[in-house]
Write a protein that holds these residues in place. Sequence first.
Motif, PDB file in Angstrom:
ATOM      1  N   LYS A 195      34.346  38.797  60.923  1.00 18.85           N
ATOM      2  CA  LYS A 195      35.420  38.539  61.881  1.00 18.85           C
ATOM      3  C   LYS A 195      36.752  38.928  61.267  1.00 18.85           C
ATOM      4  CE  LYS A 195      32.793  36.871  65.017  1.00 18.85           C
ATOM      5  NZ  LYS A 195      32.539  37.604  66.196  1.00 18.85           N
ATOM      6  N   SER A 196      37.685  39.262  62.102  1.00 25.23           N
ATOM      7  CA  SER A 196      39.008  39.671  61.663  1.00 25.23           C
ATOM      8  C   SER A 196      39.836  38.448  61.281  1.00 25.23           C
ATOM      9  CB  SER A 196      39.705  40.429  62.783  1.00 25.23           C
ATOM     10  OG  SER A 196      41.021  40.738  62.410  1.00 25.23           O
ATOM     11  N   LYS A 213      42.976  38.519  61.597  1.00 27.80           N
ATOM     12  CA  LYS A 213      44.151  38.670  62.442  1.00 27.80           C
ATOM     13  C   LYS A 213      44.172  37.561  63.496  1.00 27.80           C
ATOM     14  CE  LYS A 213      46.097  42.186  65.467  1.00 27.80           C
ATOM     15  NZ  LYS A 213      45.875  43.520  66.002  1.00 27.80           N
TER      16      LYS A 213
END
Length: 59
Positions: free
Chosen positions: A24-25, A27
Amino acid sequence: MNRRKKIFTKLKKKDKKAKAKLHKSNKPAYISKAERAKLAEQEHDELSVTEKSTNPVDR
């Protein structure tokens, strides 16, 4: 050799996509400007309510 290379690249591409889905990012999720304004307004309202409840009532 060419056929083997094509197959190998396809498999590598498929592996790369599968691994990318697992990670998963870091961000943060995007929050629109309107949503940020709404959240700020709600927070402001909550603060004003708590200030009113903490102030002593004049008798």
